[in-house]
Design an enzyme around this catalytic site. Sequence first.
Site, mmCIF file in Angstrom:
data_model
loop_
_atom_site.group_PDB
_atom_site.id
_atom_site.type_symbol
_atom_site.label_atom_id
_atom_site.label_comp_id
_atom_site.label_asym_id
_atom_site.label_seq_id
_atom_site.Cartn_x
_atom_site.Cartn_y
_atom_site.Cartn_z
ATOM 1 N N ASP A 253 0.941 -1.145 0.106
ATOM 2 C CA ASP A 253 -0.041 0.082 0.148
ATOM 3 C C ASP A 253 0.978 1.292 0.002
ATOM 4 O O ASP A 253 1.886 1.419 -0.657
ATOM 5 C CB ASP A 253 -0.937 -0.021 1.207
ATOM 6 N N HIS A 289 -3.586 6.038 3.622
ATOM 7 C CA HIS A 289 -4.477 4.690 3.181
ATOM 8 C C HIS A 289 -3.869 3.574 3.600
ATOM 9 O O HIS A 289 -4.735 2.583 4.114
ATOM 10 C CB HIS A 289 -4.433 4.623 1.634
ATOM 11 N N ASN A 380 -13.804 0.393 -7.094
ATOM 12 C CA ASN A 380 -14.866 1.193 -6.530
ATOM 13 C C ASN A 380 -15.590 1.867 -7.538
ATOM 14 O O ASN A 380 -16.029 3.051 -7.293
ATOM 15 C CB ASN A 380 -14.217 2.240 -5.626
ATOM 16 N N SER A 452 -11.268 -1.120 -0.624
ATOM 17 C CA SER A 452 -10.137 -0.805 0.218
ATOM 18 C C SER A 452 -10.252 -1.212 1.665
ATOM 19 O O SER A 452 -9.452 -1.876 2.244
ATOM 20 C CB SER A 452 -9.405 0.429 0.100
#
Length: 527
Positions: A253, A289, A380, A452
């Site tokens: 990530d 994130h 998404n 996520s």
Amino acid sequence: MAARDWGIDMTTRFPMTLARDADTVLTLDRTRLLLSFRAPQTPDALMPRLRRLELELEPSGPQQSGGRAPSEVVNHTTHRYWVRSLVGDIGHELHDAMEAEFGEELEWIGPVYHHPQAPGRAGLQCPLPDVLLVKSDAAPPPVGAELREDADKSRYLPGYRYYTLAEPRQHPAHEVRAQLLQREAYGDDTVLFSNMPLLLPYSFEPADTFFQPDPAIGYQGQWNIIKIRAGGPGRTAYDLQMGVSTIVIAVIDSGSDLTHPDLRHVAGTGGPNNDGSHHPTLPNYAVGHGTMVTGVAAAITHNLKGIAGVAGGCRIMPLCFNTGHTDADAALLIGFAVDNGARVINMSWNNTGWQGSTVINQALTRAWNSNVILCASSGNAGGPLVYPATNPRTMAVGASDQNDNRAAFSNFGNLLSVVAPGVDVPTTMVQGKGNLSDLGRMDWMNNFQGTSAAAPHVSGLAALLLSMDSTITNEEMRMIIEGTTDRVGPVTYTTTRQNGPFTTSHGHGRINALDALLATLPARLRR
């Protein structure tokens, strides 16, 4: 035997502190007792008799307080009842009054002690006065009228022999144990108590600051953990397992806040030429994130701060893309995770342009062949799945909401594996950047959103399963997680696949952590 020999307060009949084993010292709760009766009793019949003694049954079941329902279920049985004083400490006079009230109906009166590391009623337990466990390789204790071995129970008790005490009212287990430790020169772990918890073990709720809702500020709590049956009211996965530190989840990530007080990282393994720390300017990622993803998967559970991660006892290997964010970077980090001991890899990212990438596909194949579990967010855009979720070796995870509907943004399709919470999920945030305050800090947030957020729920569940049984293969892992889902949502599961019913919007359904963990146990232990 003189009271001073065993540190007994003269107002009680029990030691003020008790070494449960070599590592744990319990403290007497002077307001509670466990009563054991020779014949079954009913609460309705007991309550008026207890009130005459200024006692009451320990209250059980859901208790509304400030809009919260902890649902602590007390471990009453037909023969044993937990009682507490209405007037303060329980001393000799009240003991004598109980003896007079119940007489030979009583089998014994047990003391209640508090574990130093468990808050509230969750830490209360009674070392049973009529049982002692003696190490199998130690010299057998003198067995006579007071102490007798139960051969049937000893047979199934690894490492210890099971002894019962004939007269626990006159010579309770704590006295006999003290004598054995002194007379036989045993160590503290040689003779143990059988400890009965005040709360049923399937009523555990994490003591993390933000686990419970707070209606005053409109905070709904960790609904996601309750929804997937990881923790919360009733029997949950946390009653079986909260994760072990030997199981490592690699999160590829934007890095993670390595100094966050609610996260446990693997030291020294952040990727080639990188320590895995939070990257504040990585393109295509929201700030923090990776820290958010990490918290969902494995924020430290039951540590009196922050939130509970799905597998809070496991460790995270944070792996950070560099500013180039290339397919080679992705493949390299997958390979690094495999070579450095990760059992699960979480990929909460997508790139349509990487579809069919030879270098990433080869890395995923190598990871799969190394028995690593691969979890990827579905995407998404509210449309078809996006790579790497389209790679058949990954578990493609979509997002569901509080009502088990597919989130409108969540991608779906024939390769979708399962769904997990992905709307308004509480999690960790880079310190000072969040919107939930704990002791003046802003190190957590309440509204992580997207697939996520959904994927690390599955990564955490995989880590819990490996904590239960580290020999589970990635093929078996997929069968267990997909086969134990709840078939939820306003949809019809029309297609039956190898691992059960399927629908393109929810895959095999919304994950159920409790049922997944129970599936790893022999049938006789699943009750």
